[in-house]
Motif scaffolding. Structure first.
Motif, PDB file in Angstrom:
ATOM      1  N   LEU A  92     -55.129  79.770  23.801  1.00 10.79           N
ATOM      2  CA  LEU A  92     -56.447  79.857  24.173  1.00 10.79           C
ATOM      3  C   LEU A  92     -57.043  78.845  24.530  1.00 10.79           C
ATOM      4  N   VAL A  93     -57.577  78.678  25.684  1.00 12.45           N
ATOM      5  CA  VAL A  93     -58.271  77.275  26.166  1.00 12.45           C
ATOM      6  C   VAL A  93     -59.770  77.670  25.849  1.00 12.45           C
ATOM      7  N   SER A  94     -60.321  76.806  24.958  1.00 11.70           N
ATOM      8  CA  SER A  94     -61.657  77.058  24.278  1.00 11.70           C
ATOM      9  C   SER A  94     -62.705  76.091  24.632  1.00 11.70           C
ATOM     10  N   THR A  95     -64.007  76.331  24.921  1.00 11.59           N
ATOM     11  CA  THR A  95     -64.917  75.264  25.128  1.00 11.59           C
ATOM     12  C   THR A  95     -65.715  75.371  23.659  1.00 11.59           C
ATOM     13  N   VAL A  96     -65.410  76.193  22.824  1.00 14.78           N
ATOM     14  CA  VAL A  96     -66.242  76.308  21.549  1.00 14.78           C
ATOM     15  C   VAL A  96     -65.456  76.040  20.208  1.00 14.78           C
ATOM     16  N   THR A  97     -64.509  75.356  20.521  1.00 14.02           N
ATOM     17  CA  THR A  97     -63.603  74.825  19.126  1.00 14.02           C
ATOM     18  C   THR A  97     -64.824  74.107  18.171  1.00 14.02           C
ATOM     19  N   GLY A  98     -64.699  74.247  17.034  1.00 12.53           N
ATOM     20  CA  GLY A  98     -65.566  73.462  15.949  1.00 12.53           C
ATOM     21  C   GLY A  98     -66.845  74.214  15.918  1.00 12.53           C
ATOM     22  N   GLY A  99     -67.172  75.486  16.619  1.00  9.41           N
ATOM     23  CA  GLY A  99     -68.056  76.149  16.485  1.00  9.41           C
ATOM     24  C   GLY A  99     -68.078  77.391  15.335  1.00  9.41           C
ATOM     25  N   PRO A 100     -68.753  78.267  15.501  1.00 11.65           N
ATOM     26  CA  PRO A 100     -68.746  79.338  14.264  1.00 11.65           C
ATOM     27  C   PRO A 100     -67.479  80.409  14.550  1.00 11.65           C
ATOM     28  N   LEU A 101     -66.778  80.363  15.670  1.00 10.34           N
ATOM     29  CA  LEU A 101     -65.630  81.336  15.646  1.00 10.34           C
ATOM     30  C   LEU A 101     -64.424  80.678  15.128  1.00 10.34           C
ATOM     31  N   SER A 102     -63.681  81.114  14.299  1.00 10.58           N
ATOM     32  CA  SER A 102     -62.471  80.570  13.890  1.00 10.58           C
ATOM     33  C   SER A 102     -61.367  80.918  14.564  1.00 10.58           C
ATOM     34  N   ASP A 103     -60.367  79.947  14.653  1.00 12.31           N
ATOM     35  CA  ASP A 103     -59.352  79.937  15.573  1.00 12.31           C
ATOM     36  C   ASP A 103     -58.430  81.216  15.176  1.00 12.31           C
ATOM     37  N   PRO A 104     -58.171  82.185  16.196  1.00 12.78           N
ATOM     38  CA  PRO A 104     -57.135  83.151  15.699  1.00 12.78           C
ATOM     39  C   PRO A 104     -55.883  83.040  15.311  1.00 12.78           C
ATOM     40  N   ALA A 105     -55.456  83.817  14.338  1.00  9.53           N
ATOM     41  CA  ALA A 105     -54.197  83.318  13.580  1.00  9.53           C
ATOM     42  C   ALA A 105     -53.197  83.600  14.618  1.00  9.53           C
ATOM     43  N   GLY A 106     -52.397  82.676  14.431  1.00  2.00           N
ATOM     44  CA  GLY A 106     -51.014  82.632  15.405  1.00  2.00           C
ATOM     45  C   GLY A 106     -51.214  82.083  16.752  1.00  2.00           C
ATOM     46  N   VAL A 107     -52.570  81.569  17.077  1.00  2.00           N
ATOM     47  CA  VAL A 107     -52.701  81.375  18.649  1.00  2.00           C
ATOM     48  C   VAL A 107     -52.622  79.887  18.634  1.00  2.00           C
ATOM     49  N   GLU A 108     -52.354  79.095  19.770  1.00  2.00           N
ATOM     50  CA  GLU A 108     -52.208  77.845  20.038  1.00  2.00           C
ATOM     51  C   GLU A 108     -53.655  77.837  20.830  1.00  2.00           C
ATOM     52  N   VAL A 109     -54.583  76.821  20.215  1.00  2.00           N
ATOM     53  CA  VAL A 109     -56.013  76.666  20.739  1.00  2.00           C
ATOM     54  C   VAL A 109     -55.948  75.349  21.419  1.00  2.00           C
ATOM     55  N   VAL A 110     -56.206  75.161  22.661  1.00  2.00           N
ATOM     56  CA  VAL A 110     -56.507  73.883  23.372  1.00  2.00           C
ATOM     57  C   VAL A 110     -58.086  73.755  23.898  1.00  2.00           C
ATOM     58  N   PRO A 111     -58.817  72.661  23.227  1.00  2.00           N
ATOM     59  CA  PRO A 111     -59.845  72.462  23.311  1.00  2.00           C
ATOM     60  C   PRO A 111     -60.295  71.797  24.836  1.00  2.00           C
ATOM     61  N   ALA A 112     -61.512  72.313  25.421  1.00  2.00           N
ATOM     62  CA  ALA A 112     -61.812  71.779  26.650  1.00  2.00           C
ATOM     63  C   ALA A 112     -63.261  71.833  26.772  1.00  2.00           C
ATOM     64  N   SER A 113     -64.190  71.135  27.374  1.00  2.00           N
ATOM     65  CA  SER A 113     -65.649  71.015  27.373  1.00  2.00           C
ATOM     66  C   SER A 113     -66.071  71.440  28.947  1.00  2.00           C
ATOM     67  N   THR A 114     -65.726  70.580  29.630  1.00  2.00           N
ATOM     68  CA  THR A 114     -66.283  70.526  31.092  1.00  2.00           C
ATOM     69  C   THR A 114     -65.386  71.515  31.985  1.00  2.00           C
ATOM     70  N   ALA A 115     -65.855  72.182  33.150  1.00  2.00           N
ATOM     71  CA  ALA A 115     -64.949  72.822  34.018  1.00  2.00           C
ATOM     72  C   ALA A 115     -63.750  72.024  34.332  1.00  2.00           C
ATOM     73  N   GLU A 116     -63.996  70.751  34.644  1.00  2.00           N
ATOM     74  CA  GLU A 116     -62.882  69.896  35.018  1.00  2.00           C
ATOM     75  C   GLU A 116     -61.547  69.852  34.105  1.00  2.00           C
ATOM     76  N   GLN A 117     -62.038  69.686  32.770  1.00  5.72           N
ATOM     77  CA  GLN A 117     -61.083  69.834  31.693  1.00  5.72           C
ATOM     78  C   GLN A 117     -60.559  71.343  31.525  1.00  5.72           C
ATOM     79  N   LEU A 118     -61.270  72.328  31.637  1.00  2.82           N
ATOM     80  CA  LEU A 118     -60.941  73.636  31.467  1.00  2.82           C
ATOM     81  C   LEU A 118     -59.702  73.932  32.519  1.00  2.82           C
ATOM     82  N   ARG A 119     -60.060  73.683  33.837  1.00  3.43           N
ATOM     83  CA  ARG A 119     -59.182  73.710  34.794  1.00  3.43           C
ATOM     84  C   ARG A 119     -57.933  73.004  34.524  1.00  3.43           C
TER      85      ARG A 119
END
Ligand code: CTP
Ligand code: CA
Length: 234
Positions: free
Chosen positions: A57-84
């Protein structure tokens, strides 16, 4: 949706999902963004993992109200360039890529490295914007044989056409295998718990997604992806 109620029918499938609105910085304290909460992308990731998929899961909202889904690798990104960068890297190993993120279409032309000050007695300068890269189009261009690329579209009707008219045109323009269409406006889709929409496939098939929870909506999307990956039909 109780995890034990779901079949493990996505076992062996490697999926990448992007979620959330990108943030495009203007200066160290300000950015442009949109109203995407990331909830639908997180629901897609959670349900896919519950059904046995290997999920990034490439996410721009890590550290926000949504918790990491169980068993999922979470990769943080913020800008469109980082997400890309994060999505294109993860896509190299993926069977399915789902672009649920709301990528900002434009970013400020330049990042000012200090806080922009207002000047007494003068109006502000117009904000100059640049286009962001279209990640979905890049994914489609770089698609490996057998890889499925799924786009999302949040549409309202306007004088130029209704929700489905815009969605059909978008599917053709993007070239993805499946377009998940959300009806938005009037409190629909953004920052709410329920979604409704349509699934459009490249071969012209169209199926409504009934009003329901984002988890239910996610399961309907995975059902369609599973059918497409096994038979190429919705
Ligand atoms: N998308 C993307 N990169 C962008 C913009 C959009 O990958 N720079 C993806 C989104 O993640 C989504 C799909 O493209 O899966 C459709 O996004 P949308 O904003 O509806 O499409 P646009 O082509 O930007 O059209 P619009 O002018 O309606 O915003
Ligand atoms: Ca857009």
């Amino acid at each position: 949706e109780r995890p034990d109620a779901l079949p493990r029918d996505l076992t062996g499938l490697r999926v990448v999902i992007s979620a959330g609105g990108t943030r495009e910085p203007l200066d160290p304290v300000r950015y442009l963004t949109n109203r995407s909460s990331g909830k639908q992308g997180y629901a897609l990731a959670r349900v896919a993992a519950q059904r046995g998929a290997q999920v990034t899961l490439v996410s721009t909202v890590t550290g926000g109200p949504l918790s990491d889904p169980a068993g999922v690798e979470v990769v943080p990104a913020s800008t469109a360039e980082q997400l890309r960068a994060a999505v294109l890297t993860a896509a190299e190993q993926a069977d399915v890529v789902v672009m649920a993120a709301a990528v900002a279409d434009f970013r400020p032309a330049e990042f000012v490295d200090h806080k922009i000050k207002k000047t007494e007695g003068s109006e502000p300068q117009p904000l100059e914007l640049r286009r962001n890269p279209d990640i979905l189009v890049e994914l489609v261009k770089g698609r490996r044989p057998g890889q499925l690329v799924v786009g999302f579209a949040a549409e309202t009707g306007d004088p130029g056409g209704d929700v489905l008219d815009h969605a059909r045109a978008k599917l053709a323009r993007k070239g993805c295998d499946l377009l998940v269409v959300n009806a938005v406006g009037d409190g629909k889709a953004f920052e709410v718990e329920h979604n409704q929409g349509w699934l459009l496939t490249a071969d012209g098939a169209e199926a409504p997604i009934p009003q329901g929870s984002k988890a239910r909506f996610a399961s309907t999307v995975w059902d369609a992806i599973l059918r497409l990956s096994s038979s190429d039909r919705l």
